[in-house]
Scaffold this motif. Structure first.
Motif, PDB file in Angstrom:
ATOM      1  N   GLU A   1       0.812  -1.228   0.000  1.00 19.80           N
ATOM      2  CA  GLU A   1       0.000   0.000   0.000  1.00 19.80           C
ATOM      3  C   GLU A   1       0.842   1.272   0.000  1.00 19.80           C
ATOM      4  OE1 GLU A   1      -1.615  -1.249   3.633  1.00 19.80           O
ATOM      5  OE2 GLU A   1      -3.522  -1.886   2.773  1.00 19.80           O
ATOM      6  N   GLY A   2       2.124   1.166   0.360  1.00 14.45           N
ATOM      7  CA  GLY A   2       2.968   2.358   0.444  1.00 14.45           C
ATOM      8  C   GLY A   2       4.203   2.106   1.275  1.00 14.45           C
ATOM      9  N   VAL A   3       4.304   2.840   2.411  1.00 12.25           N
ATOM     10  CA  VAL A   3       5.466   2.696   3.288  1.00 12.25           C
ATOM     11  C   VAL A   3       5.033   2.618   4.742  1.00 12.25           C
ATOM     12  CG1 VAL A   3       7.093   3.856   1.748  1.00 12.25           C
ATOM     13  CG2 VAL A   3       5.850   5.196   3.429  1.00 12.25           C
ATOM     14  N   LEU A   4       5.822   1.911   5.516  1.00 12.44           N
ATOM     15  CA  LEU A   4       5.640   1.793   6.958  1.00 12.44           C
ATOM     16  C   LEU A   4       6.907   2.341   7.597  1.00 12.44           C
ATOM     17  CD1 LEU A   4       4.180   0.702   9.488  1.00 12.44           C
ATOM     18  CD2 LEU A   4       5.321  -1.483   9.054  1.00 12.44           C
ATOM     19  N   VAL A   5       6.750   3.391   8.407  1.00 11.80           N
ATOM     20  CA  VAL A   5       7.892   4.068   9.025  1.00 11.80           C
ATOM     21  C   VAL A   5       7.811   3.865  10.535  1.00 11.80           C
ATOM     22  CG1 VAL A   5       9.139   6.261   9.209  1.00 11.80           C
ATOM     23  CG2 VAL A   5       7.737   5.799   7.183  1.00 11.80           C
ATOM     24  N   ARG A   6       8.974   3.670  11.155  1.00 12.62           N
ATOM     25  CA  ARG A   6       9.010   3.476  12.612  1.00 12.62           C
ATOM     26  C   ARG A   6      10.238   4.170  13.190  1.00 12.62           C
ATOM     27  NH1 ARG A   6      10.796  -0.377   9.778  1.00 12.62           N
ATOM     28  NH2 ARG A   6      12.714  -1.486  10.227  1.00 12.62           N
ATOM     29  N   GLY A   7      10.147   4.484  14.460  1.00 13.55           N
ATOM     30  CA  GLY A   7      11.289   5.062  15.165  1.00 13.55           C
ATOM     31  C   GLY A   7      11.261   6.575  15.212  1.00 13.55           C
ATOM     32  N   GLU A   8      12.448   7.172  15.213  1.00 14.76           N
ATOM     33  CA  GLU A   8      12.610   8.614  15.388  1.00 14.76           C
ATOM     34  C   GLU A   8      13.015   9.268  14.071  1.00 14.76           C
ATOM     35  OE1 GLU A   8      15.497   9.081  18.502  1.00 14.76           O
ATOM     36  OE2 GLU A   8      14.294   7.936  19.930  1.00 14.76           O
ATOM     37  N   ILE A   9      12.251  10.282  13.664  1.00 17.70           N
ATOM     38  CA  ILE A   9      12.582  11.051  12.463  1.00 17.70           C
ATOM     39  C   ILE A   9      13.009  12.431  12.962  1.00 17.70           C
ATOM     40  CG2 ILE A   9      11.812  11.864  10.209  1.00 17.70           C
ATOM     41  CD1 ILE A   9      11.750   8.790  10.575  1.00 17.70           C
ATOM     42  N   ASP A  10      14.317  12.664  12.948  1.00 21.59           N
ATOM     43  CA  ASP A  10      14.870  13.901  13.493  1.00 21.59           C
ATOM     44  C   ASP A  10      15.972  14.421  12.584  1.00 21.59           C
ATOM     45  OD1 ASP A  10      16.999  12.187  14.008  1.00 21.59           O
ATOM     46  OD2 ASP A  10      16.615  12.078  16.156  1.00 21.59           O
ATOM     47  N   LEU A  11      16.722  15.390  13.060  1.00 19.01           N
ATOM     48  CA  LEU A  11      17.774  16.004  12.254  1.00 19.01           C
ATOM     49  C   LEU A  11      18.742  14.957  11.698  1.00 19.01           C
ATOM     50  CD1 LEU A  11      19.063  18.587  11.173  1.00 19.01           C
ATOM     51  CD2 LEU A  11      20.323  18.765  13.327  1.00 19.01           C
ATOM     52  N   ALA A  12      19.059  13.958  12.495  1.00 18.06           N
ATOM     53  CA  ALA A  12      20.029  12.945  12.075  1.00 18.06           C
ATOM     54  C   ALA A  12      19.473  11.989  11.021  1.00 18.06           C
ATOM     55  CB  ALA A  12      20.509  12.150  13.288  1.00 18.06           C
ATOM     56  N   THR A  13      18.155  11.821  10.962  1.00 21.66           N
ATOM     57  CA  THR A  13      17.571  10.808  10.074  1.00 21.66           C
ATOM     58  C   THR A  13      16.661  11.385   8.991  1.00 21.66           C
ATOM     59  OG1 THR A  13      15.701  10.472  11.569  1.00 21.66           O
ATOM     60  CG2 THR A  13      17.629   9.071  11.904  1.00 21.66           C
ATOM     61  N   SER A  14      16.352  12.678   9.067  1.00 18.79           N
ATOM     62  CA  SER A  14      15.334  13.247   8.176  1.00 18.79           C
ATOM     63  C   SER A  14      15.707  13.189   6.695  1.00 18.79           C
ATOM     64  CB  SER A  14      15.008  14.688   8.579  1.00 18.79           C
ATOM     65  OG  SER A  14      16.147  15.510   8.475  1.00 18.79           O
ATOM     66  N   ASP A  15      16.988  13.388   6.357  1.00 26.50           N
ATOM     67  CA  ASP A  15      17.382  13.333   4.947  1.00 26.50           C
ATOM     68  C   ASP A  15      17.188  11.928   4.369  1.00 26.50           C
ATOM     69  OD1 ASP A  15      18.017  16.033   4.902  1.00 26.50           O
ATOM     70  OD2 ASP A  15      20.169  15.698   5.222  1.00 26.50           O
ATOM     71  N   SER A  16      17.591  10.921   5.118  1.00 25.87           N
ATOM     72  CA  SER A  16      17.402   9.536   4.658  1.00 25.87           C
ATOM     73  C   SER A  16      15.927   9.203   4.546  1.00 25.87           C
ATOM     74  CB  SER A  16      18.073   8.557   5.612  1.00 25.87           C
ATOM     75  OG  SER A  16      19.460   8.752   5.620  1.00 25.87           O
ATOM     76  N   PHE A  17      15.145   9.631   5.544  1.00 30.85           N
ATOM     77  CA  PHE A  17      13.697   9.409   5.497  1.00 30.85           C
ATOM     78  C   PHE A  17      13.100  10.058   4.253  1.00 30.85           C
ATOM     79  CE2 PHE A  17       9.640  11.592   6.293  1.00 30.85           C
ATOM     80  CZ  PHE A  17       8.791  10.489   6.246  1.00 30.85           C
ATOM     81  N   GLU A  18      13.434  11.326   4.009  1.00 31.36           N
ATOM     82  CA  GLU A  18      12.883  12.037   2.855  1.00 31.36           C
ATOM     83  C   GLU A  18      13.239  11.331   1.550  1.00 31.36           C
ATOM     84  OE1 GLU A  18      13.201  16.321   0.555  1.00 31.36           O
ATOM     85  OE2 GLU A  18      13.920  16.187   2.611  1.00 31.36           O
TER      86      GLU A  18
END
Length: 122
Positions: A16-33
């Motif tokens: 259906e899309g994506v499943l995201v878990r954990g912390e999305i912050d300054l350290a991880t936001s670029d990878s998440f995006e």
């Protein structure tokens, strides 16, 4: 020399899309995006679910990354299922008011308000 920091977040593609878990912050936001944008653009179908129900923390960098994903010109409808913490942020920033076209933000189940009492029955 200290070892690498363990990942504090994760993203899995689903049918259906994506499943995201954990912390999305300054350290991880670029990878998440990057990963979420790629998944949205490559997803089959007219709508994509961005399931954030497993996200335990999101700071302003995470919100910025999420908004960039939601503003993609993919032509698809996006459905966001946030965790209570993320829903609160999105609500405070007025993103739950329909300001992003083709984006539906769902309310977490236990935040749904019970129906108002019918005072005529009292």
């Amino acid at each position: 020399m200290p070892g690498a920091m363990p990942d504090t977040w994760g993203l899995d593609r689903t049918s259906e899309g994506v499943l995201v878990r954990g912390e999305i912050d300054l350290a991880t936001s670029d990878s998440f995006e990057e990963q979420a944008s790629e998944a949205v653009m490559e997803a089959d179908g007219a709508s994509v679910l961005i399931d954030l129900s497993g996200v335990t923390f999101m700071d302003s960098a995470g919100i910025r990354a999420l908004v960039r994903v939601l503003e993609l010109r993919s032509g698809k409808s996006l459905i966001v299922q946030p965790s209570p913490q993320v829903f609160t942020l999105l609500h405070l920033l007025a993103f739950t008011d329909g300001v992003l076209p083709k984006v539906e933000i769902l309310e977490p189940p236990f935040l749904e308000r019970p129906p108002a009492p019918d005072w005529a029955d009292v």
